[in-house]
Design a protein around this motif. Structure first.
Motif, PDB file in Angstrom:
ATOM      1  N   LEU A 149       4.155   1.364   6.836  1.00 32.23           N
ATOM      2  CA  LEU A 149       3.784   0.190   6.030  1.00 32.23           C
ATOM      3  C   LEU A 149       4.945  -0.784   5.826  1.00 32.23           C
ATOM      4  CD1 LEU A 149       1.508   1.888   3.357  1.00 32.23           C
ATOM      5  CD2 LEU A 149       0.792   0.569   5.345  1.00 32.23           C
ATOM      6  N   HIS A 176      -6.603   3.044  -1.666  1.00 33.84           N
ATOM      7  CA  HIS A 176      -5.620   4.020  -2.144  1.00 33.84           C
ATOM      8  C   HIS A 176      -5.589   4.204  -3.655  1.00 33.84           C
ATOM      9  CE1 HIS A 176      -3.955   2.057   1.572  1.00 33.84           C
ATOM     10  NE2 HIS A 176      -4.155   3.281   1.976  1.00 33.84           N
ATOM     11  N   ASN A 186      -5.562   6.879   4.457  1.00 33.43           N
ATOM     12  CA  ASN A 186      -6.984   6.731   4.148  1.00 33.43           C
ATOM     13  C   ASN A 186      -7.636   5.604   4.961  1.00 33.43           C
ATOM     14  OD1 ASN A 186      -9.348   7.443   2.837  1.00 33.43           O
ATOM     15  ND2 ASN A 186      -8.977   6.079   1.094  1.00 33.43           N
ATOM     16  N   LEU A 218      -1.819  -0.790  -8.688  1.00 30.38           N
ATOM     17  CA  LEU A 218      -1.254  -0.619 -10.030  1.00 30.38           C
ATOM     18  C   LEU A 218      -0.600  -1.868 -10.594  1.00 30.38           C
ATOM     19  CD1 LEU A 218       0.520   2.855  -9.714  1.00 30.38           C
ATOM     20  CD2 LEU A 218      -1.529   2.326 -11.045  1.00 30.38           C
ATOM     21  N   HIS A 262       0.799  -1.223   0.000  1.00 33.57           N
ATOM     22  CA  HIS A 262       0.000   0.000   0.000  1.00 33.57           C
ATOM     23  C   HIS A 262       0.836   1.279   0.000  1.00 33.57           C
ATOM     24  CE1 HIS A 262      -3.831  -2.094   0.093  1.00 33.57           C
ATOM     25  NE2 HIS A 262      -3.173  -3.009   0.777  1.00 33.57           N
ATOM     26  N   MET A 263       2.159   1.143  -0.121  1.00 33.65           N
ATOM     27  CA  MET A 263       2.953   2.331  -0.424  1.00 33.65           C
ATOM     28  C   MET A 263       2.617   2.771  -1.850  1.00 33.65           C
ATOM     29  SD  MET A 263       6.721   1.651   1.240  1.00 33.65           S
ATOM     30  CE  MET A 263       7.017   0.014   0.553  1.00 33.65           C
ATOM     31  N   LYS A 264       2.956   4.039  -2.156  1.00 35.14           N
ATOM     32  CA  LYS A 264       2.654   4.535  -3.499  1.00 35.14           C
ATOM     33  C   LYS A 264       3.932   4.699  -4.304  1.00 35.14           C
ATOM     34  CE  LYS A 264      -1.653   6.913  -2.406  1.00 35.14           C
ATOM     35  NZ  LYS A 264      -2.276   8.217  -2.098  1.00 35.14           N
ATOM     36  N   PRO A 265       3.926   4.168  -5.539  1.00 35.68           N
ATOM     37  CA  PRO A 265       5.093   4.381  -6.399  1.00 35.68           C
ATOM     38  C   PRO A 265       5.012   5.734  -7.084  1.00 35.68           C
ATOM     39  CG  PRO A 265       3.490   3.062  -7.563  1.00 35.68           C
ATOM     40  CD  PRO A 265       2.903   3.338  -6.191  1.00 35.68           C
ATOM     41  N   ARG A 322       5.557  10.495  -4.034  1.00 31.40           N
ATOM     42  CA  ARG A 322       4.686  10.961  -5.111  1.00 31.40           C
ATOM     43  C   ARG A 322       4.814  12.487  -5.148  1.00 31.40           C
ATOM     44  NH1 ARG A 322      -0.025   8.235  -7.024  1.00 31.40           N
ATOM     45  NH2 ARG A 322       1.145   6.340  -6.647  1.00 31.40           N
ATOM     46  N   ARG A 346       4.430   7.464 -10.332  1.00 30.10           N
ATOM     47  CA  ARG A 346       3.721   7.009 -11.539  1.00 30.10           C
ATOM     48  C   ARG A 346       4.590   7.174 -12.781  1.00 30.10           C
ATOM     49  NH1 ARG A 346      -1.905   6.181 -11.121  1.00 30.10           N
ATOM     50  NH2 ARG A 346      -1.663   5.454 -13.256  1.00 30.10           N
ATOM     51  N   HIS A 391      -3.024  10.222   3.571  1.00 30.37           N
ATOM     52  CA  HIS A 391      -2.472   9.255   2.615  1.00 30.37           C
ATOM     53  C   HIS A 391      -2.828   7.815   2.987  1.00 30.37           C
ATOM     54  CE1 HIS A 391      -0.279  11.877  -0.085  1.00 30.37           C
ATOM     55  NE2 HIS A 391       0.147  12.587   0.949  1.00 30.37           N
ATOM     56  N   ASP A 422      -4.165   4.075  -6.636  1.00 26.83           N
ATOM     57  CA  ASP A 422      -2.958   3.723  -7.385  1.00 26.83           C
ATOM     58  C   ASP A 422      -1.734   3.502  -6.513  1.00 26.83           C
ATOM     59  OD1 ASP A 422      -2.706   6.376  -6.681  1.00 26.83           O
ATOM     60  OD2 ASP A 422      -2.047   7.054  -8.664  1.00 26.83           O
ATOM     61  N   CYS A 423      -1.906   2.749  -5.398  1.00 28.12           N
ATOM     62  CA  CYS A 423      -0.740   2.269  -4.657  1.00 28.12           C
ATOM     63  C   CYS A 423      -0.119   1.111  -5.443  1.00 28.12           C
ATOM     64  CB  CYS A 423      -1.132   1.854  -3.243  1.00 28.12           C
ATOM     65  SG  CYS A 423      -2.336   0.510  -3.191  1.00 28.12           S
ATOM     66  N   VAL A 482       4.097   7.342   6.050  1.00 29.85           N
ATOM     67  CA  VAL A 482       3.285   6.216   5.576  1.00 29.85           C
ATOM     68  C   VAL A 482       4.184   5.072   5.105  1.00 29.85           C
ATOM     69  CG1 VAL A 482       1.715   5.463   3.741  1.00 29.85           C
ATOM     70  CG2 VAL A 482       1.247   7.577   5.011  1.00 29.85           C
ATOM     71  N   ASN A 483       5.215   5.386   4.301  1.00 27.85           N
ATOM     72  CA  ASN A 483       6.117   4.324   3.842  1.00 27.85           C
ATOM     73  C   ASN A 483       6.740   3.586   5.026  1.00 27.85           C
ATOM     74  OD1 ASN A 483       5.576   5.115   1.256  1.00 27.85           O
ATOM     75  ND2 ASN A 483       7.689   5.557   0.682  1.00 27.85           N
ATOM     76  N   LYS A 488      11.477   7.610  -2.984  1.00 26.38           N
ATOM     77  CA  LYS A 488      10.900   8.726  -3.741  1.00 26.38           C
ATOM     78  C   LYS A 488       9.435   8.908  -3.384  1.00 26.38           C
ATOM     79  CE  LYS A 488      13.991   8.587  -7.703  1.00 26.38           C
ATOM     80  NZ  LYS A 488      14.163   8.138  -9.092  1.00 26.38           N
TER      81      LYS A 488
END
Lengths: 310, 310
Positions: free
Chosen positions: B240, A193, B272, A200, A175-178, B179, A180, B270, A195-196, B236-237, B177
């Motif tokens: 998680l 989320h 959520n 994705l 559930h971390m976000k890259p 978002r 994009r 973030h 697009d975590c 958050v990273n 990195k």
């Protein structure tokens, strides 16, 4: 049990002998594997049960496992997450906020303890898989290991200093976000989320985006480079936090063998030489790998939990 | 030394008594703090030395510390990173790929062992700070803790199951990195990665972007919301992956007290609602906090390393 005797020396004092029998339950989102194995990791009997609602699934588990438990000296349970794994919590053994709504808040451990008094150990399927890979698989002899599964979701288990990481919850790395990719306008599929990483790059996202799973697409299809980039970013986040010496990518999506070297390249590109990826002898590390334990990995993870707890 | 007796019970068997003296060196990018403290965490003497090149800096450390070592029973060294902390590596005790080129590949531990035979323990400044916060500060009694420093760079230390996390290297969390925010076109300042967390949100990036440090800008300036969003994503990273029950944000940028509640809000936004942020009693957790140890945190981190190693 182990005794810690200083900076690098751990003496395992497990009371198990290698021919003792351990029962294991791997509770997955689509199937349950139950089995009996030796404490040396040899699977003697196993069965597969489809995962439906909790009551009917647990009844099938009981019907198969309970008659076999008289030979077992321990029971390990490796479950899909989120699941409460802190024994000090009143919610210990409960499933958490899963999209599988029938299972949400289900008291898994209590349902099993209704029909067995065997010593039982519980952890996430992915923490258990990491422990099994350390004991018998691709991370043998390593103390700091991350196991990632890329399938219907993206989950991960982390072992640091030889022990599974818990805390507030347990690692929920998918559930971390890259960052994009510029040519990717897919909304993502995670109900929390969007697009975590899971939204994705898990199996359902690949199918929704390209109409097919990765193993039905040619290796030069853009789906591969995109998937490898996102999983490479995930690898970087894990290398920069948990600092593993083995980072294992398993799960159904990884059965497409072209993907692993592409993930390695993407991770190296994103790291941009920041980490020294050679071992103490100066040789390149086999850092990002696929699992060493194949179809029995989850079951052996459950068995490893019971051995570690003994 | 500690003895591990099962899932939740750790028996500390430190041979130190609380009035024993420990020497500590906190080697930072701009200053070195050397001191003598009791094993109970009371600082008895300390000095501050500006960080220059390794030879002249180490000479000043030796001149102050060596005459004071006859009362000490251990020496802890908490250093800026990257630094090789695996005792099995031939590069153990060497500084790694730092932007401070004069220090790159410097054998710090050997330089100190030239003038003392005291038992010495080495770790990153941030791992050491996490251990000190657990022993005497904001994370007292917690087993799973992350300490983040936001200053001239962004670094972090992770403690899992009561022990600092190492492995391939040590956590280098500032180089993940985030978002990017849609209205942020700043290139970032990291020589390796451009717009990683460190490149976008460390002190020098704030100055380069807005012309001033955060504490010279009004709290409704857009710099605050942007900084809080990036640090919230970083939180958050970390939640998680390392799954800490205390996540401590320290360093010069955090001296702007308006920032902490904004980071908490950004992290919650973030996440959520994915993680349950209440404690076992159902109360909201004080999860993201500032350090409990103020100006002596780094020095006490070094002292904690020596105590843990004894």
């Amino acid at each position: 049990m182990f005794i810690w005797l200083g900076k690098r020396l751990i003496v395992y004092t497990s009371v198990m002998t290698s021919d003792q029998r351990i029962a294991g339950i791997e509770l997955g989102g689509t199937k349950v594997i139950c089995g009996i194995a030796t404490a040396a990791g040899e699977v003697l009997q196993r069965t597969r049960i489809p995962t439906r609602g909790p009551e009917e699934t647990l009844l099938d588990i009981r019907n198969w496992l309970q008659p076999r438990l008289d030979v077992a000296s321990g029971l390990g349970i490796a479950s899909f997450g989120p699941i409460h794994v802190d024994p000090a919590s009143p919610r210990y053994g409960h499933i958490g906020a899963t999209p599988k709504t029938a299972w949400r808040d289900f008291d898994l451990l209590r349902a099993i303890r209704e029909w067995t008094t065997l010593p039982s150990a519980l952890d996430t399927d992915v923490n258990a898989a990491a422990l099994a890979e350390i004991r018998w698989g691709a991370a043998h002899g390593h103390d700091n290991v991350v196991y990632v599964t890329v399938g219907t979701g993206i989950g991960g288990g982390i072992v640091a200093n030889g022990r599974a990481v818990h805390g507030l919850m347990h690692p929920e790395i998918g559930h971390m976000k890259p960052r994009r990719l510029p040519d990717d306008d897919f909304d993502g599929m995670c109900p929390f989320h969007g697009d975590c990483f899971e939204g994705l790059a898990a199996g359902p996202a690949i199918r929704a985006r390209w109409g097919k799973p990765l193993n039905e697409l040619p290796a030069d299809h853009p789906a591969f480079a995109m998937e490898a980039d996102y999983l490479g970013q995930l690898a970087v986040n894990l290398l920069l936090t948990a600092s593993p010496t083995k980072l294992i990518f398993g799960g159904g999506v990884m059965n497409t063998t072209e993907l692993l070297p592409m993930i390695r390249n993407a991770a190296a590109r994103h790291l941009n030489d920041y980490l020294d990826l050679t071992d103490p002898a100066g040789e390149p590390r086999e850092l990002i790998v696929t699992p060493g334990l194949e179809s029995n990995a989850g079951l052996l993870g459950a068995v490893a939990l019971a051995i570690d707890a003994s």
